[in-house]
Design a protein around this motif. Structure first.
Motif, PDB file in Angstrom:
ATOM      1  N   GLN A  63     -67.902  49.528   2.466  1.00 23.47           N
ATOM      2  CA  GLN A  63     -68.859  50.106   3.251  1.00 23.47           C
ATOM      3  C   GLN A  63     -67.928  50.941   4.457  1.00 23.47           C
ATOM      4  O   GLN A  63     -68.109  51.775   5.039  1.00 23.47           O
ATOM      5  CB  GLN A  63     -69.472  49.169   4.160  1.00 23.47           C
ATOM      6  CG  GLN A  63     -68.469  48.087   5.045  1.00 23.47           C
ATOM      7  CD  GLN A  63     -69.616  47.172   5.666  1.00 23.47           C
ATOM      8  OE1 GLN A  63     -70.451  47.388   6.232  1.00 23.47           O
ATOM      9  NE2 GLN A  63     -69.230  45.909   5.149  1.00 23.47           N
ATOM     10  N   TYR A  64     -66.239  50.814   4.131  1.00 30.35           N
ATOM     11  CA  TYR A  64     -65.482  51.573   4.722  1.00 30.35           C
ATOM     12  C   TYR A  64     -64.973  52.675   4.164  1.00 30.35           C
ATOM     13  O   TYR A  64     -64.096  53.377   4.537  1.00 30.35           O
ATOM     14  CB  TYR A  64     -64.344  50.622   5.336  1.00 30.35           C
ATOM     15  CG  TYR A  64     -64.860  49.566   6.246  1.00 30.35           C
ATOM     16  CD1 TYR A  64     -65.238  49.841   7.501  1.00 30.35           C
ATOM     17  CD2 TYR A  64     -64.725  48.208   5.590  1.00 30.35           C
ATOM     18  CE1 TYR A  64     -65.945  48.656   8.443  1.00 30.35           C
ATOM     19  CE2 TYR A  64     -65.517  47.029   6.097  1.00 30.35           C
ATOM     20  CZ  TYR A  64     -65.985  47.491   7.623  1.00 30.35           C
ATOM     21  OH  TYR A  64     -66.521  46.493   8.311  1.00 30.35           O
ATOM     22  N   GLY A  65     -65.311  53.101   2.744  1.00 29.52           N
ATOM     23  CA  GLY A  65     -64.947  53.995   2.142  1.00 29.52           C
ATOM     24  C   GLY A  65     -63.944  53.710   1.141  1.00 29.52           C
ATOM     25  O   GLY A  65     -63.397  54.947   0.486  1.00 29.52           O
ATOM     26  N   GLN A  94     -56.503  46.503   7.566  1.00 31.15           N
ATOM     27  CA  GLN A  94     -56.710  47.244   8.911  1.00 31.15           C
ATOM     28  C   GLN A  94     -57.975  48.147   9.011  1.00 31.15           C
ATOM     29  O   GLN A  94     -57.887  49.182   8.117  1.00 31.15           O
ATOM     30  CB  GLN A  94     -55.381  47.918   9.241  1.00 31.15           C
ATOM     31  CG  GLN A  94     -55.427  48.669  10.796  1.00 31.15           C
ATOM     32  CD  GLN A  94     -55.448  47.682  11.835  1.00 31.15           C
ATOM     33  OE1 GLN A  94     -54.417  46.837  12.239  1.00 31.15           O
ATOM     34  NE2 GLN A  94     -56.519  47.761  12.955  1.00 31.15           N
ATOM     35  N   LEU A  95     -58.887  47.931   9.780  1.00 37.70           N
ATOM     36  CA  LEU A  95     -60.002  48.728  10.066  1.00 37.70           C
ATOM     37  C   LEU A  95     -59.908  49.510  11.119  1.00 37.70           C
ATOM     38  O   LEU A  95     -59.490  49.282  12.286  1.00 37.70           O
ATOM     39  CB  LEU A  95     -61.046  48.047   9.823  1.00 37.70           C
ATOM     40  CG  LEU A  95     -61.235  47.141   8.453  1.00 37.70           C
ATOM     41  CD1 LEU A  95     -62.664  46.273   8.360  1.00 37.70           C
ATOM     42  CD2 LEU A  95     -61.264  47.845   7.191  1.00 37.70           C
ATOM     43  N   TYR A  96     -60.831  50.805  10.984  1.00 38.92           N
ATOM     44  CA  TYR A  96     -60.655  51.906  12.243  1.00 38.92           C
ATOM     45  C   TYR A  96     -61.925  52.177  12.409  1.00 38.92           C
ATOM     46  O   TYR A  96     -62.958  52.058  11.738  1.00 38.92           O
ATOM     47  CB  TYR A  96     -59.712  53.057  12.004  1.00 38.92           C
ATOM     48  CG  TYR A  96     -58.560  52.692  11.658  1.00 38.92           C
ATOM     49  CD1 TYR A  96     -57.578  52.483  12.538  1.00 38.92           C
ATOM     50  CD2 TYR A  96     -57.913  52.618  10.266  1.00 38.92           C
ATOM     51  CE1 TYR A  96     -56.166  52.238  12.326  1.00 38.92           C
ATOM     52  CE2 TYR A  96     -56.740  52.300   9.891  1.00 38.92           C
ATOM     53  CZ  TYR A  96     -55.641  51.967  10.836  1.00 38.92           C
ATOM     54  OH  TYR A  96     -54.359  51.748  10.588  1.00 38.92           O
ATOM     55  N   ASP A  97     -62.286  52.460  13.732  1.00 37.62           N
ATOM     56  CA  ASP A  97     -63.593  52.943  14.389  1.00 37.62           C
ATOM     57  C   ASP A  97     -64.241  53.931  13.657  1.00 37.62           C
ATOM     58  O   ASP A  97     -65.740  54.155  13.584  1.00 37.62           O
ATOM     59  CB  ASP A  97     -63.637  53.156  15.722  1.00 37.62           C
ATOM     60  CG  ASP A  97     -63.295  51.967  16.729  1.00 37.62           C
ATOM     61  OD1 ASP A  97     -63.427  50.705  16.070  1.00 37.62           O
ATOM     62  OD2 ASP A  97     -62.788  51.897  17.859  1.00 37.62           O
ATOM     63  N   SER A 105     -56.559  47.987   1.511  1.00 35.36           N
ATOM     64  CA  SER A 105     -57.074  49.472   1.761  1.00 35.36           C
ATOM     65  C   SER A 105     -55.963  50.236   1.496  1.00 35.36           C
ATOM     66  O   SER A 105     -56.053  51.590   1.526  1.00 35.36           O
ATOM     67  CB  SER A 105     -57.457  49.315   3.223  1.00 35.36           C
ATOM     68  OG  SER A 105     -56.290  49.040   4.159  1.00 35.36           O
ATOM     69  N   ASP A 106     -54.465  50.043   1.445  1.00 35.48           N
ATOM     70  CA  ASP A 106     -53.322  50.691   1.315  1.00 35.48           C
ATOM     71  C   ASP A 106     -53.198  50.585  -0.191  1.00 35.48           C
ATOM     72  O   ASP A 106     -51.892  50.792  -0.733  1.00 35.48           O
ATOM     73  CB  ASP A 106     -52.216  50.502   2.087  1.00 35.48           C
ATOM     74  CG  ASP A 106     -51.997  48.933   2.135  1.00 35.48           C
ATOM     75  OD1 ASP A 106     -52.551  48.054   1.732  1.00 35.48           O
ATOM     76  OD2 ASP A 106     -50.830  48.702   2.750  1.00 35.48           O
ATOM     77  N   ARG A 107     -53.867  50.017  -1.120  1.00 41.57           N
ATOM     78  CA  ARG A 107     -53.937  49.935  -2.413  1.00 41.57           C
ATOM     79  C   ARG A 107     -53.009  49.034  -3.208  1.00 41.57           C
ATOM     80  O   ARG A 107     -52.350  49.137  -4.147  1.00 41.57           O
ATOM     81  CB  ARG A 107     -53.474  51.618  -3.133  1.00 41.57           C
ATOM     82  CG  ARG A 107     -54.680  52.308  -2.616  1.00 41.57           C
ATOM     83  CD  ARG A 107     -54.428  53.821  -3.335  1.00 41.57           C
ATOM     84  NE  ARG A 107     -55.493  54.636  -2.920  1.00 41.57           N
ATOM     85  CZ  ARG A 107     -55.798  55.891  -3.691  1.00 41.57           C
ATOM     86  NH1 ARG A 107     -54.747  56.213  -4.517  1.00 41.57           N
ATOM     87  NH2 ARG A 107     -56.659  56.776  -3.166  1.00 41.57           N
TER      88      ARG A 107
END
Length: 446
Positions: free
Chosen positions: A123-125, A52-55, A147-149
């Motif tokens: 690129q999303y950190g 899930q990516l965010y702006d 992204s939540d490991r």
């Protein structure tokens, strides 16, 4: 039609951009995700991780890397080190050609300075992968994280096995080919027409799966004088009904075709690349060099021998007194601590790029000069990106007078200037759009 690439490196980027400019907006898959793929490129990792990516997601800045208490990060424009009481325990590697010190990956070292693991960032950190090494510095496995490991893919570099945790189930694969085959079955895209640029995993997957479509291989490598075995397999009688080979490099094309029988050579075609140029060369007498180094061999001789040419030298940082001394010459203008807007203005102003600075390439300078249709001239000892510089535009430091002579020639003869630009385009395998479109259309209509 889809693109099935293995790595999204510079040749792949060029091919992808060429296909897009030609109107082939193909669904594009890159098998090896480095965390910085363009928005119009996906990967097996992205599909299975379903992050899930965010702006407001941002890349990781070098001083945001998590470190143990009391350790410190010391960085500059080239990279950063993680130190514990003065001992280097980690190396932060920036994203290439990114001036903002964005983290690509972090190399963690043990107390003896041996590489033990690498953390890979997006690129999303967030950290999306971790590679573990043995005491000899050999990679033994790599695990991919959401992204939540949560661990989603496990790759064993020793055995070649893959483990996938997906939708509540665990899948085991005995090879990368088997893993990618499963991915292509799940992603549900039309595999009728496929573009590949590697005879490694992409070709092997298509070769071993029950695939009945049509394929085009863009061969962007050098065969070293012998047709690769997988290319011969691709061009055999059964496969050639479905596969064609396109080769952008003219010399490589001629070498390959010369070794093939006519029934195979007919399915091999010369190709090229499309470039979207930012301007047209105006043959002005403005020369640009970007540098963070004051080591520019024979700069003084070039400046004094060519008073009609204006030399613009820009740097991101402060300039040394050695370089600042060139401010005495009326045909030299210096730009210390130059900003992004200044670089943009200089690329528009100048029509020649002089690649004579020692040290690292600054701001992806050569590629940017090429796309601004600047004539690129270089020293053999300092050249930063040969694929975009014609060989006859590269001179030995000891024969810098030949570079002087070239400047004299194009100053006196505008047609000679045009010829030099054309030689640069030919070296970069430039092709007309209509020709490229006809070639690809022909390949996938056979």
């Amino acid at each position: 039609m889809i693109n099935l690439f293995e790595h999204y490196h510079q040749p792949t980027q060029l091919l992808h951009q060429t296909l897009i400019q030609a109107g082939f907006q193909n669904f594009t898959i890159c098998l090896e995700d480095d965390g910085f793929l363009p928005q119009n490129v996906t990967s097996p990792y992205q599909f299975f991780a379903a992050n899930q990516l965010y702006d407001n997601d941002q890349p990781l800045f070098f001083n945001e890397v998590d470190i143990p208490p009391y350790w410190e990060i010391v960085g500059d424009h080239h990279g950063a080190k993680i130190k514990d009481m003065g001992q280097t325990r980690g190396e932060i590697v920036y994203r290439p050609h990114d001036k903002t010190r964005i983290v690509s990956h972090v190399r963690w070292l043990d107390q003896h300075g041996r590489l033990r693991s690498i953390d890979h960032y997006t690129q999303y950190g967030f950290k999306f992968a971790e590679t573990i090494y043995d005491l000899d510095g050999t990679a033994i496995f790599k695990k991919y994280l959401t992204s939540d490991r949560k661990e989603v893919i496990y790759e064993n570099d020793v055995t070649g096995d893959y483990v996938l945790n997906w939708q509540g189930q665990t899948y085991f694969f005995d090879s990368k080919v088997a893993f990618i085959t499963f991915y292509l079955q799940q992603v549900q895209v039309d595999l009728s027409d496929i573009v590949i640029n590697s005879l490694s995993t992409p070709f092997l997957v298509l070769y071993h799966m029950n695939w009945t479509g049509r394929g085009g291989l863009f061969w962007q490598e050098e065969s070293q004088g012998q047709v690769p075995g997988n290319m011969l397999a691709l061009l055999d009688r059964e496969q050639s009904r479905r596969f064609s080979v396109m080769i952008p490099d003219k010399q490589e094309y001629e070498n390959i075709v010369a070794q093939l029988p006519p029934e195979q050579a007919v399915n091999v075609h010369g190709a090229g690349y499309l470039y979207h140029f930012d301007k047209t060369n105006q043959q002005s007498k403005h020369i640009l060099t970007l540098t963070n180094s004051d080591e520019m061999p024979h700069l003084e001789e070039l400046v004094t021998a060519n008073p009609a040419w204006h030399f613009h030298i820009a740097a991101r940082t402060e300039m040394s007194s050695k370089l600042m001394a060139f401010d005495q010459y009326p045909n030299v203008k210096l730009y210390p601590t130059a900003k992004k807007d200044t670089f943009s203005q200089l690329y528009q102003l100048c029509d020649i790029y002089l690649d004579i600075n020692r040290g690292n390439e600054l701001e992806n300078a050569i590629s940017r000069a090429f796309y601004h249709q600047q004539l690129i001239l270089a020293y053999d000892e300092t050249v930063h990106h040969r694929p975009l510089i014609a060989p006859n535009h590269i001179f030995s430091v000891d024969t810098y007078t030949k570079l002087n002579q070239l400047l004299d020639d194009i100053d006196a003869n505008p047609h000679a200037f045009e010829q030099r630009i054309e030689q640069q385009l030919q070296h970069a395998h430039h092709i007309e759009r209509d020709h490229f479109v006809q070639l690809v259309t022909k390949v996938f209509q056979k």
